[in-house]
Enzyme design. Structure first.
Site, PDB file in Angstrom:
ATOM      1  N   HIS A 138      47.770  46.249  62.601  1.00  0.00           N
ATOM      2  CA  HIS A 138      48.967  46.934  63.114  1.00  0.00           C
ATOM      3  C   HIS A 138      48.894  48.448  62.911  1.00  0.00           C
ATOM      4  CE1 HIS A 138      51.148  46.084  59.037  1.00  0.00           C
ATOM      5  NE2 HIS A 138      50.611  47.273  59.007  1.00  0.00           N
ATOM      6  N   HIS A 139      47.875  48.931  62.202  1.00  0.00           N
ATOM      7  CA  HIS A 139      47.689  50.377  62.111  1.00  0.00           C
ATOM      8  C   HIS A 139      46.893  50.910  63.297  1.00  0.00           C
ATOM      9  CE1 HIS A 139      49.052  50.579  57.873  1.00  0.00           C
ATOM     10  NE2 HIS A 139      48.560  49.375  57.808  1.00  0.00           N
ATOM     11  N   ASP A 173      47.539  43.560  22.154  1.00  0.00           N
ATOM     12  CA  ASP A 173      47.009  44.711  22.904  1.00  0.00           C
ATOM     13  C   ASP A 173      46.502  44.168  24.228  1.00  0.00           C
ATOM     14  OD1 ASP A 173      45.595  47.081  23.774  1.00  0.00           O
ATOM     15  OD2 ASP A 173      45.551  47.708  21.684  1.00  0.00           O
ATOM     16  N   TRP A 190      44.042  61.417  54.619  1.00  0.00           N
ATOM     17  CA  TRP A 190      43.613  60.503  53.552  1.00  0.00           C
ATOM     18  C   TRP A 190      42.954  59.251  54.119  1.00  0.00           C
ATOM     19  CZ3 TRP A 190      45.041  55.594  51.478  1.00  0.00           C
ATOM     20  CH2 TRP A 190      45.997  54.904  52.213  1.00  0.00           C
ATOM     21  N   ARG A 244      52.393  63.455  63.976  1.00  0.00           N
ATOM     22  CA  ARG A 244      52.194  63.787  62.571  1.00  0.00           C
ATOM     23  C   ARG A 244      50.967  64.683  62.421  1.00  0.00           C
ATOM     24  NH1 ARG A 244      49.727  58.221  60.009  1.00  0.00           N
ATOM     25  NH2 ARG A 244      49.597  59.499  58.143  1.00  0.00           N
ATOM     26  N   LYS A 281      63.368  38.558  48.949  1.00  0.00           N
ATOM     27  CA  LYS A 281      63.470  39.344  47.719  1.00  0.00           C
ATOM     28  C   LYS A 281      64.755  40.174  47.696  1.00  0.00           C
ATOM     29  CE  LYS A 281      59.899  40.567  45.453  1.00  0.00           C
ATOM     30  NZ  LYS A 281      59.125  39.595  44.695  1.00  0.00           N
ATOM     31  N   GLU A 296      46.469  47.807  50.007  1.00  0.00           N
ATOM     32  CA  GLU A 296      46.790  48.976  49.190  1.00  0.00           C
ATOM     33  C   GLU A 296      48.283  49.318  49.256  1.00  0.00           C
ATOM     34  OE1 GLU A 296      45.172  50.830  47.098  1.00  0.00           O
ATOM     35  OE2 GLU A 296      46.527  52.548  46.936  1.00  0.00           O
ATOM     36  N   HIS A 305      45.841  48.088  54.048  1.00  0.00           N
ATOM     37  CA  HIS A 305      47.117  47.395  54.034  1.00  0.00           C
ATOM     38  C   HIS A 305      47.419  46.712  52.709  1.00  0.00           C
ATOM     39  CE1 HIS A 305      50.864  47.006  55.945  1.00  0.00           C
ATOM     40  NE2 HIS A 305      50.967  45.889  55.287  1.00  0.00           N
ATOM     41  N   SER A 330      37.714  52.779  38.245  1.00  0.00           N
ATOM     42  CA  SER A 330      38.827  52.789  37.300  1.00  0.00           C
ATOM     43  C   SER A 330      39.857  51.717  37.651  1.00  0.00           C
ATOM     44  CB  SER A 330      39.475  54.174  37.307  1.00  0.00           C
ATOM     45  OG  SER A 330      40.736  54.133  36.715  1.00  0.00           O
ATOM     46  N   SER A 331      40.224  51.644  38.950  1.00  0.00           N
ATOM     47  CA  SER A 331      41.247  50.677  39.368  1.00  0.00           C
ATOM     48  C   SER A 331      40.781  49.253  39.167  1.00  0.00           C
ATOM     49  CB  SER A 331      41.586  50.859  40.847  1.00  0.00           C
ATOM     50  OG  SER A 331      42.196  52.081  41.056  1.00  0.00           O
ATOM     51  N   HIS A 363      47.135  65.968  49.648  1.00  0.00           N
ATOM     52  CA  HIS A 363      48.451  65.460  49.261  1.00  0.00           C
ATOM     53  C   HIS A 363      48.439  63.932  49.274  1.00  0.00           C
ATOM     54  CE1 HIS A 363      52.738  64.636  49.232  1.00  0.00           C
ATOM     55  NE2 HIS A 363      52.628  64.029  50.406  1.00  0.00           N
ATOM     56  N   THR A 372      59.925  39.373  52.299  1.00  0.00           N
ATOM     57  CA  THR A 372      60.537  40.613  51.824  1.00  0.00           C
ATOM     58  C   THR A 372      62.054  40.495  51.860  1.00  0.00           C
ATOM     59  OG1 THR A 372      58.658  41.733  52.829  1.00  0.00           O
ATOM     60  CG2 THR A 372      60.438  43.120  52.042  1.00  0.00           C
ATOM     61  N   SER A 418      63.272  43.731  39.565  1.00  0.00           N
ATOM     62  CA  SER A 418      63.642  42.383  39.118  1.00  0.00           C
ATOM     63  C   SER A 418      63.879  42.315  37.608  1.00  0.00           C
ATOM     64  CB  SER A 418      62.555  41.382  39.504  1.00  0.00           C
ATOM     65  OG  SER A 418      62.281  41.469  40.876  1.00  0.00           O
ATOM     66  N   TYR A 464      50.660  47.297  49.516  1.00  0.00           N
ATOM     67  CA  TYR A 464      51.398  46.385  48.637  1.00  0.00           C
ATOM     68  C   TYR A 464      51.043  46.598  47.182  1.00  0.00           C
ATOM     69  CZ  TYR A 464      53.400  44.632  52.764  1.00  0.00           C
ATOM     70  OH  TYR A 464      54.112  44.590  53.922  1.00  0.00           O
TER      71      TYR A 464
END
Lengths: 401, 536
Positions: free
Chosen positions: B302-303, B105, B141, B450, B331, B255, B253, B169-170, B76, B328, B268, B257
């Site tokens: 922080h993880h 293009d 994951w 979790r 924004k 990732e 991390h 790909s990314s 998932h 943040t 925006s 963002y």
């Protein structure tokens, strides 16, 4: 409930029954305050943070709500034309910085206290393995394993709520009875055979380690959560002022039975704790006397098989299944399995030493000679297994060690 | 999305279909491929989530065995992150960036084709692991060692290969986007005149090309630890399992963002259109996004507060993480200020954009709470964290994508979205998303870890609500699929400008957008008269 109750009223009652449980938990909405000074400090910090967020939320969402109502086109047809204002932008950059600086101070101070592991009166080494905890009192040379004690029948039963029983192809028989027992079990999944016993009002240092994957030892009421990492030792501490039973769980995904690795701590008064330590020491001596007697005796097949069945269900059935059918290739079938009907020496080796790189762990340090002999004998005689050498005596296991 | 037969070599049937979609180098067609692929993955990932929530309805194991449950949780996460959210954003970039900067293009069209067509292979490999002996990856994951190295199932090697493919790909997609933005802007358009969506994607592309190789390194080290005798993550050979977490989160991390910055850009674009007022604080929006991207590289610790980190490192990561709240916050304040004294209407894209701002902010609040290390010891690895990141991902990244689809679909298809259906989708989605994820805050605070397949009675009520919410949320997205198909097939014709006060180059071309646009660079800035003609 009353004979004259109309269908509508009964419907209403059912609806209430569905809603009421969800209202009753209102007290459980917040973080647990816990019993230690540390957990209560953390609860305070959490509460402060929560209120800061709520107040900022009210201001920001309030402004949004106001503008959504007041500045919709029907009420405010001509949009204003401003799109920057240096002063305002500086202000709403600086204010959050100030708020954060104020919050950072108590958090940092609290953290330095949490990390102070010095001057402990007692040290407990906590070693995680799939899926149990091993507690060792380093000053007292006492140690034991702590396993989930909730019966499998309670876990694996559906009892027909929402989902049909046909989904429940589980090996454990009567699912409705299991569900009733589960519902009645207040400490479902949060109960163990041997809880960790600690003294109240003494600083206890925990060392955490692991035999296989990363686990994490957590008791919410102490606010102690520390990863148990293979090859490294971490430190944490607590000082519990109140006697009682405290429950937690493993909080780092550690494989199949991660959900079934509870932590239970019994905190006793200092006198009771000292007495308990003494009892454990005596029990250990008795056990070693018993072990000598066990290995001098020649056991019958029936005796070993009946002990072995209990050992098997408690330790092996979670992977290999109570009927020995296993689960795919990851947890091989023992019924007709290569090891279980093959040479005895290989069977003993596998149980004593485990298989590297799999969840099959070494049982030598966890079980007594008698229990290992019994479980091997059980596996070689249960289900359809009938190899020639079908019995092993505790003495053989003792000599193997 | 309308067939443009004149551009296609004359073939018939399947051959024509394949040559069109397999060989296309057109940014709009590739954009559609990305979006449809993401949609498919969204439903597969969603189906796995339904399995998780079905099992968690009540205590006890009813449907799903513990080992398979871990596979569901893992797949998932992987499918939603790498298969749904990221390709959806790349799809939006493909469609919109050339249209918004006046480019004919993408700069590297063949590379664009290649970077899309890697994805179906990557995910076929990943999904096929469900049918392998030993099952799919089952370590979350985050694939922490040694659960994924020593103890991982055989399919871990396919997972490693799949991650490499999607990483390629990314990175190729990100390079293409950067090159396009730097080289193909219409003459006269400076960087500080670009639409915010283009800006946020430019920054996201930088995050991608720096973060994804770190992930590639992590999976390669997992592979060599498994098969080639190295011990990067095993203390037995002098390595360290925690090293894995440092490497993973150094990717992980940024990732986070990568999955939200394009959403910021979308909000925006949409909010000014429906507030009929220019975006407040354009410059500070850009600077805030850049600072968030920089900070995202120094907060990975922080993880890992529970891994036994030294005090000094805990303090460093706590302070840096708290700092992210500042840009943040800027924004969010800017969006509110854009709405302030505007003249707002609330079409479906605006509703999703407002929900994005509010619910993302709630996810931001819980993020701020998680940053406080002492409190994190209680929150870490509980459902509080699950609630937090689902609030930033579902109503954040996914509502952001939906807002974008509702906003630009009339331009792509030539048909307006039926507002009644759009609003029905919005109100059901927002009800169920909160019903699903808000109670998770409470179960986490009550102490529910979790990734557990079964739980004790004290967590039952919240899980019951979450599971009901999740079933509804799943159904809601079938409604979204219906609305998208309905709009493509027909509906009120869209004007060129689509929305009354929309601004930007994409609104100067016809609706539906022809296959080839801006073959000659459009004039910049857009002249007043032209903008008004579009409105007429």
């Amino acid at each position: 409930m009353i004979s004259s109750t109309s269908r509508h009223a009964r419907g209403l009652c059912t609806l209430l029954l569905l809603i009421v449980p969800q209202v009753v938990f209102a007290v459980e909405l917040d973080m647990r305050e816990g019993v230690t000074a540390m957990s209560q400090d953390i609860h305070w910090l959490h509460t402060v943070m929560l209120w800061v967020c709520i107040v900022i939320g009210i201001i920001v969402f309030g402004a949004m709500g106001y503008t959504i109502v007041a500045h919709r086109r029907s009420k405010h047809p001509e949009p204003a034309n401003f799109h920057e204002h240096l002063g305002v932008e500086i202000v709403w950059t600086l204010i959050p910085v100030l708020i954060l600086a104020v919050l950072a101070y108590p958090a940092a101070k609290m953290l330095s206290e949490i990390e102070d592991n010095s001057d402990a009166a007692l040290t407990v080494l906590i070693t995680g393995s799939q899926w149990k905890w091993h507690y060792q009192y380093l000053e007292h040379d006492i140690g034991f394993y702590s396993n989930l004690s909730t019966p499998r029948e309670q876990i694996n039963s559906c009892g027909g709520w929402l989902l049909a029983d046909t989904f429940c192809e589980l090996p454990d028989g009567d699912s409705a009875a299991g569900k009733a027992e589960r519902d009645a079990n207040e400490h479902y999944l949060l109960e163990v055979d041997n809880p960790l016993v600690l003294p109240s009002n003494r600083k206890v240092r925990f060392l955490t380690a692991s035999n296989d994957v990363i686990h994490s030892w957590w008791v919410p009421d102490f606010a102690v959560k520390q990863d148990a990492i293979p090859g490294f030792i971490n430190e944490a501490w607590t000082n519990v002022p109140k006697t009682g039973t405290y429950r937690g769980q493993c909080t780092e995904l550690c494989g199949k039975d991660h959900a079934f690795m509870p932590v239970v701590v019994e905190v006793r008064t200092e006198d009771e704790f000292d007495q308990w330590i003494e009892d454990q020491r005596i029990a250990k001596e008795l056990a070693s006397g018993q072990a000598v007697a066990d290995r001098e005796k020649t056991w019958t097949l029936a005796e070993l098989k009946s002990i072995g069945e209990g050992v098997y269900l408690a330790n092996c059935a979670t992977c290999h299944q109570p009927n020995g059918a296993g689960q795919g290739t990851t947890y091989p079938a023992l019924d007709g399995g290569e090891i279980a009907i093959g040479p005895m020496a290989a069977h003993i080796d596998r149980v004593m030493n485990g298989k590297a790189g799999t969840e099959m762990q070494s049982w030598a340090p966890q079980l007594s000679d008698r229990d290992i002999a019994a479980v091997i004998t059980y596996e070689r005689n249960a289900w359809s297994n009938q190899p020639d050498d079908n019995i092993v005596q505790p003495l053989t296991i003792f000599e193997y060690r | 999305m309308v067939a443009h037969a004149e551009h296609i070599p004359h073939r018939s049937g399947l051959a024509a279909f394949l040559s069109r979609w397999l060989l296309t180098t057109n940014h709009k067609e590739i954009g559609s491929l990305y979006l449809w692929f993401a949609f498919l993955m969204f439903f597969i990932g969603g189906a796995l989530a339904m399995g998780i929530r079905l099992e968690l309805f009540i205590p006890g194991i009813q449907l799903i065995a513990p080992g398979f449950y871990n596979q569901l949780v893992t797949m998932h996460g992987l499918i939603m992150v790498f298969g749904a959210v990221m390709p959806a954003f790349v799809g939006l970039a493909n469609w919109q960036i050339p249209l918004m900067i006046g480019a004919p293009d993408m700069a590297l069209p063949r590379l664009n084709n290649f970077s899309f067509w890697i994805l179906p292979f990557a995910f076929s490999i990943l999904l096929s692991s469900f049918f392998m002996e030993g099952g799919a990856p089952n370590f979350g994951w985050t694939f922490y060692a040694p659960l994924s190295t020593t103890y991982g199932p055989d399919s871990t090697d396919f997972f490693v290969f799949g991650v490499h493919l999607m990483g390629i790909s990314s990175v190729l997609g990100a390079i293409n986007i950067m090159v396009t933005i730097f080289n193909l802007r219409t003459p006269g358009m400076t960087l500080m005149q670009m639409p915010l969506f283009v800006w946020t994607w430019l920054i996201t592309a930088f995050l991608l090309i720096t973060a994804i190789p770190v992930l590639a390194g992590a999976v390669t080290m997992v592979l060599t630890d498994r098969h080639f005798g190295t011990s990067f993550f095993s203390a037995d050979g002098g390595g360290d399992p925690v090293l894995f977490q440092h490497i993973f989160w150094f990717f992980g991390h940024p990732e986070v963002y990568i999955m939200i910055l394009p959403g910021f850009g979308i909000a925006s674009q949409i909010i000014p259109t429906f507030a009929r007022k220019k975006l407040f604080g354009y410059n500070s929006m850009v600077y805030a996004t850049v600072s968030i991207a920089f900070l995202s590289y120094v907060v990975w610790g922080h993880h890992m507060f529970a891994t036994g980190m030294p005090l000094a490192a805990e303090l460093f990561f706590m302070f840096c993480t708290m700092l992210i709240a500042v840009p943040t916050g800027v924004k969010v304040f800017n969006w509110v200020a854009t709405m302030w004294r505007g003249s707002m209407t609330f079409e479906t894209p605006m509703l999703f954009a407002i929900a994005f701002v509010i619910l993302f902010t709630i996810g931001g609040f819980s993020g701020l709470m998680l940053a406080m290390v002492p409190a994190d010891f209680q929150y870490h690895d509980t459902y509080f964290v699950v609630a937090h990141f689902h609030y930033v991902l579902y109503p954040g990244a996914i509502f952001g994508t939906m807002a974008a689809v509702y906003y630009w679909l009339p331009k792509w298809s030539g048909h307006m979205v039926d507002e009644w259906w759009g609003k029905l989708h919005f109100w059901t989605a927002i009800t169920f998303v909160n019903l699903t994820f808000f109670p998770m805050h409470f179960s986490g605070l009550a102490g529910m870890p979790r990734r557990i397949v079964d739980y004790s009675h004290q967590f039952q009520d919240f899980n019951l609500i979450s599971s009901f919410g999740a079933m509804g949320l799943g159904l809601t997205q079938v409604l979204f699929l219906f609305i998208v198909i309905k709009t493509i097939r027909g509906g009120e014709p869209a004007t060129d400008k689509v929305w009354e006060s929309a601004e930007g180059l994409e609104w100067t071309i016809p609706s539906p957008a022809p296959l080839h646009t801006f073959e000659t660079p459009p004039p910049w800035p857009i002249s007043e008269t032209e903008a008004h003609e579009g409105a007429a």
